[in-house]
Design a protein around this motif. Structure first.
Motif, PDB file in Angstrom:
ATOM      1  N   GLN A  34       0.853  -1.149  -0.001  1.00 38.60           N
ATOM      2  CA  GLN A  34       0.099   0.101   0.000  1.00 38.60           C
ATOM      3  C   GLN A  34       0.867   1.390   0.093  1.00 38.60           C
ATOM      4  O   GLN A  34       0.710   2.217  -0.829  1.00 38.60           O
ATOM      5  N   LEU A  94       0.977   4.082  -2.955  1.00 37.80           N
ATOM      6  CA  LEU A  94       0.501   5.378  -2.651  1.00 37.80           C
ATOM      7  C   LEU A  94       1.840   6.451  -2.960  1.00 37.80           C
ATOM      8  O   LEU A  94       1.582   7.534  -3.076  1.00 37.80           O
ATOM      9  N   THR A  95       2.921   6.029  -2.687  1.00 41.41           N
ATOM     10  CA  THR A  95       4.135   6.965  -3.033  1.00 41.41           C
ATOM     11  C   THR A  95       4.736   6.819  -4.323  1.00 41.41           C
ATOM     12  O   THR A  95       5.538   7.545  -4.831  1.00 41.41           O
ATOM     13  N   THR A 144      -6.526   5.619   4.489  1.00 42.26           N
ATOM     14  CA  THR A 144      -6.781   7.351   4.484  1.00 42.26           C
ATOM     15  C   THR A 144      -5.555   7.762   5.615  1.00 42.26           C
ATOM     16  O   THR A 144      -5.063   8.697   5.407  1.00 42.26           O
ATOM     17  N   LYS A 174      -2.274   7.758   3.394  1.00 43.26           N
ATOM     18  CA  LYS A 174      -2.498   8.915   2.432  1.00 43.26           C
ATOM     19  C   LYS A 174      -2.414  10.330   3.178  1.00 43.26           C
ATOM     20  O   LYS A 174      -1.589  11.171   2.736  1.00 43.26           O
ATOM     21  N   THR A 175      -2.787  10.353   4.389  1.00 44.83           N
ATOM     22  CA  THR A 175      -2.864  11.762   5.215  1.00 44.83           C
ATOM     23  C   THR A 175      -1.555  11.744   5.542  1.00 44.83           C
ATOM     24  O   THR A 175      -0.618  12.806   5.371  1.00 44.83           O
ATOM     25  N   GLU A 210       1.025  12.448   2.484  1.00 44.90           N
ATOM     26  CA  GLU A 210       0.686  13.915   1.921  1.00 44.90           C
ATOM     27  C   GLU A 210       1.508  15.026   2.946  1.00 44.90           C
ATOM     28  O   GLU A 210       1.732  16.025   2.404  1.00 44.90           O
TER      29      GLU A 210
END
Length: 105
Positions: A48, A52-53, A94, A97-98, A101
């Motif tokens: 994951q 995401l990265t 979530t 991701k948070t 970011e």
């Protein structure tokens, strides 16, 4: 045990309050595991994060033999936090991701 995060509560600075369950923590310092309380394999977590990265790193699971006592999955024991009235806000994706970011990735 691998957990995503840990917090330490210094009970000497807290007033026991039956409403929040602080009287249930009996030591001066208590480790509390942070997470959603769901089991996740380390492989799934790494996959994951890689997705995401958008890493170009080649993940080679199984390229090396597993070591003795290797952690293959993680699950935070959040019962103490639940007794204090805390509830998880984010699911794994979530939260990842948070976090990603927030570091500007």
């Amino acid at each position: 045990m691998l957990v995503i995060g840990r917090i330490c509560v210094i009970c000497a600075m807290c007033r026991p309050d039956p409403l929040y369950g602080l009287e249930k923590i009996t030591t001066a310092y208590t480790d509390l595991e942070l997470g959603a309380g769901n089991s996740v394999t380390i492989r799934h977590l790494v996959e994951q994060i890689a997705e995401l990265t958008q890493t170009r790193t080649q993940l080679r699971f199984g390229a090396l033999p597993c070591r003795e006592n290797e952690i293959m999955e993680s699950k935070a024991d959040i019962r103490k936090l639940l007794n204090l009235g805390w509830r998880p806000k984010y699911d794994l994706i979530t939260g990842l991701k948070t976090t990603i970011e927030s570091v500007g990735f």
